[in-house]
Design an enzyme around this catalytic site. Structure first.
Site, mmCIF file in Angstrom:
data_model
loop_
_atom_site.group_PDB
_atom_site.id
_atom_site.type_symbol
_atom_site.label_atom_id
_atom_site.label_comp_id
_atom_site.label_asym_id
_atom_site.label_seq_id
_atom_site.Cartn_x
_atom_site.Cartn_y
_atom_site.Cartn_z
ATOM 1 N N GLU A 178 -0.590 0.142 -8.977
ATOM 2 C CA GLU A 178 -0.858 1.285 -8.112
ATOM 3 C C GLU A 178 -0.969 0.892 -6.645
ATOM 4 O O GLU A 178 -1.087 1.759 -5.787
ATOM 5 C CB GLU A 178 -2.135 2.022 -8.540
ATOM 6 C CG GLU A 178 -3.441 1.290 -8.273
ATOM 7 C CD GLU A 178 -3.884 0.461 -9.451
ATOM 8 O OE1 GLU A 178 -5.089 0.177 -9.562
ATOM 9 O OE2 GLU A 178 -3.025 0.098 -10.262
ATOM 10 N N CYS A 224 -1.917 -3.218 -12.372
ATOM 11 C CA CYS A 224 -1.594 -1.875 -12.864
ATOM 12 C C CYS A 224 -0.677 -1.126 -11.911
ATOM 13 O O CYS A 224 -0.499 0.088 -12.032
ATOM 14 C CB CYS A 224 -2.873 -1.082 -13.141
ATOM 15 S SG CYS A 224 -3.623 -1.537 -14.718
#
Length: 651
Positions: A359, A357
């Site tokens: 991040e 994802c």
């Protein structure tokens, strides 16, 4: 044993303190949906919330205690007890929580004996060195995925190895009943196709326990041999078709995706993957254009490009307009900068990619632990800072737990990377106001850095290379009733889908209670349960928010809070906003490190985790529901391919 809990007494909270919480009703954010999510995903052997909080908090302070005692460092039992009570109370009230991995494994015997890999949310592995050791990155992916870690990978090794016709042995290969044995079988097959070793006369699966047997140490249920058999048979056919050809991006991605499909079918956990390729590699960019292969296994990874500041986005953006892929990672920004408001420091110069994802910036074979905080659940800055202190303490503690892979352990002990994340960000802005919220971000970031100096000095370990993130939150946000990460609430009325392994007790219970249950269109041995959700007094659903506003919020969080990255899946209307994508990428390429788009219609996925419905549809679904009656044990979450914002549901 990685943490010698047998030689040192574990840290415990007093029964008198715990008794205050045993009878209290839990304020689940989404009521029954939250409770079912907790019981399905995080409750070990039927735990209640107060018991999970106790296991997590006692586990984190046990790790700290043993670390200090083994090294002759200062340990103040009374001070630790006060901090543990504070951490427990704030976790119980959903002011902070560990990530899903921590909720499940922290404080267990498995963690003490096997180490911290399963405590970490995410990892990254590069294929750049496959000409030295072909199977290594694929085995790292397999091993970490089976422990619940979401993994990113690249295609840097393309063109460096030629696939050969394998030698064959006259002896069978007996596969043992362990993760290590499954990985050994995979490694033997892959290496045989590059001239290292041989294929066996046959694969012997007789020692693998039957499907449905309970897994005592890690938890969950055995899948039986079927997923592994399917993996080895499919890979052998795929590699036979490549004999005499060089490894390309397609072979790398397909191999990783097939490994991920095996993990999902095995019921061990979701297999969250992201593949990073070159922006001019047409073969890589076309991988999601084959509907049959997408349905079979290419759904496992989100495919993104390693973008560069100043590039022409017109070609790749036209593909993103079609199905949301590729996503974008500006690796030069990730390497050079912490927060984008601060001067470049080059602290992450060896980073090669990120987690699924996006991040977390990550080095080759690095893992990272994330942790959640909920600023909207606080009345004052001081109140939030206390929760943030507990969350930071949890994440830093996880870096004290060694992992089994020597290379990974060495990198993690050097970097001590953590990700203190905020979730429910839109809720916090609505409650606190725009400027006040970002003032909180700025001041709290400085507080985290100061805490890291102090705590690292006490524990006699390096300061963390980076400390803050914005993750998509995953199903943990459901427990707390928070909007996930930087994303807006889906709609006033929607269906939230949860996945469980086939034949799990929850499947029958939900069917009897009137919930819609159907087979997963992507993963074998998996069922999908639909829950109707109503959000009253919703100012704006995410489809009412312009895509530029979504991207701008991510850039503000990258500016004021995250020194790692911000996970943002910006949904857009292809008809009215599609033409903006190249301009947005150009305008924000020096303000962001990563970005993913998703068309709000026509993204091609069936059974997405969120699907908007009408008020009438909601009322019809709700009217047929009865109370759920089931004693639930754990089932690992199986959100296999979506972020809370749209694509990959990682944590």
């Amino acid at each position: 044993m990685k943490i010698d809990v047998d030689s040192y007494a574990p840290f415990t909270l007093s029964p008198a303190f715990i008794s205050r919480y045993q009878k209290r009703p839990v304020e689940w954010g989404f009521g029954a949906l939250s409770w079912v999510t907790f019981k399905r995903t995080y409750s070990r052997n039927g735990e209640e919330w107060w018991q999970t909080c106790r296991r997590v908090v006692e586990g984190m302070f046990t790790v700290q205690r043993i670390h200090c005692l083994e090294r002759g460092l200062e340990w103040d039992e009374q001070k630790a007890r006060e901090a543990a009570r504070e951490a427990y109370d704030r976790m119980w009230h959903f002011k902070w929580t560990p990530p899903g991995r921590g909720l499940w494994i922290m404080g267990t015997r498995f963690m003490y004996e096997r180490g911290g890999a399963a405590l970490n949310n995410c990892g990254f592995v590069s294929t750049r060195d496959i000409f030295h050791d072909y199977s290594a990155p694929f085995l790292w992916m397999f091993t970490m995925s089976m422990l619940g870690v979401g993994v990113g990978f690249d295609t840097r090794g393309k063109g460096t190895v030629t696939i050969q016709r394998p030698a064959c042995s006259n002896e069978p290969h007996v596969i043992g009943d362990s993760r290590e044995s499954w990985a050994a079988a995979l490694g033997r097959l892959l290496d045989a196709f590059v001239g290292k070793g041989s294929l066996p006369a046959q694969w012997d699966y007789s020692r693998i326990r039957r499907r449905g047997a309970k897994l005592a140490s890690f938890g969950g249920y055995a899948s039986g041999p079927a997923p592994l058999r399917k993996l080895l048979e499919t890979l052998e056919g795929l590699y036979q078709s490549y004999v005499g050809l060089k490894v390309d991006a397609r072979l790398i991605v397909d191999t990783m995706n097939l490994v991920g499909r095996c993990v999902v079918a095995g019921g061990i956990r979701r297999s969250a993957q992201v593949a990073f390729g070159d922006p001019d590699d047409e073969q890589f960019l076309d991988l999601k254009q084959d509907p049959q292969k997408v349905a079979e296994y290419r759904w496992v990874s989100n495919n993104s490009i390693l973008a560069s500041v100043g590039m022409d986005y017109s070609n790749v953006a036209s593909r993103t307009l079609d199905n949301g892929e590729p996503g974008y990672l500006w690796l030069e920004n990730a390497r050079e900068y912490g927060r984008m408001k601060d001067p470049a420091n080059g602290a992450d110069d060896q980073a090669l990619g990120s987690n699924p994802c996006v991040e977390q910036t990550l080095w080759d074979r690095e893992l990272c632990c994330l942790v959640e905080t909920y600023p909207a659940h606080h009345d004052s800055l001081e109140d939030y800072q206390k929760s943030l202190e507990m969350a930071y303490l949890y994440a830093k503690t996880v870096t004290l737990v060694p992992v089994g892979n020597e290379t990974t352990n060495e990198i993690m002990q050097r970097n001590r990377r953590i990700g203190c994340s905020m979730t429910g960000i839109v809720q916090a802005i609505n409650r606190l106001g725009y400027r006040r919220f970002f003032d909180w971000c700025d001041r709290c970031y400085e507080m985290v850095r100061e805490m890291d100096k102090s705590l690292s000095n006490w524990l006699n370990i390096p300061q963390s290379i980076k400390t803050t993130s914005v993750k998509p939150s995953g199903t943990v946000s459901i427990l707390a009733g928070a909007t996930p990460g930087v994303h807006w609430e889906h709609a006033p009325y929607y269906v939230r889908r949860l996945r469980v392994t086939q034949d799990h007790p929850l499947q029958e219970a939900c069917q009897k209670a009137g919930y819609h249950v159907e087979p997963d269109e992507y993963a074998d041995n998996t069922m999908v349960i639909s829950f109707p959700v109503h959000i009253p007094n919703l100012p704006r659903g995410k489809r009412e928010v312009p895509v530029r506003e979504k991207v701008d919020l991510a850039s503000q969080m990258q500016h004021y809070w995250s020194d790692n990255q911000v996970s943002c899946t910006a949904e857009f209307d292809p008809a009215t906003e599609g033409d903006e994508l190249p301009r947005i990428l150009t305008e924000y390429e020096d303000r962001l490190k990563a970005l993913v788009f998703l068309p709000s219609r026509g993204h091609g996925y069936v059974q997405p985790p969120y699907e908007e419905i009408s008020k009438q549809e909601y009322e019809e679904m709700k009217s047929s529901l009865k109370p759920l009656k089931v004693a639930l044990e754990h089932e690992h979450m199986l959100e296999a391919r979506f972020c809370e914002g749209g694509i990959c549901d990682v944590n």
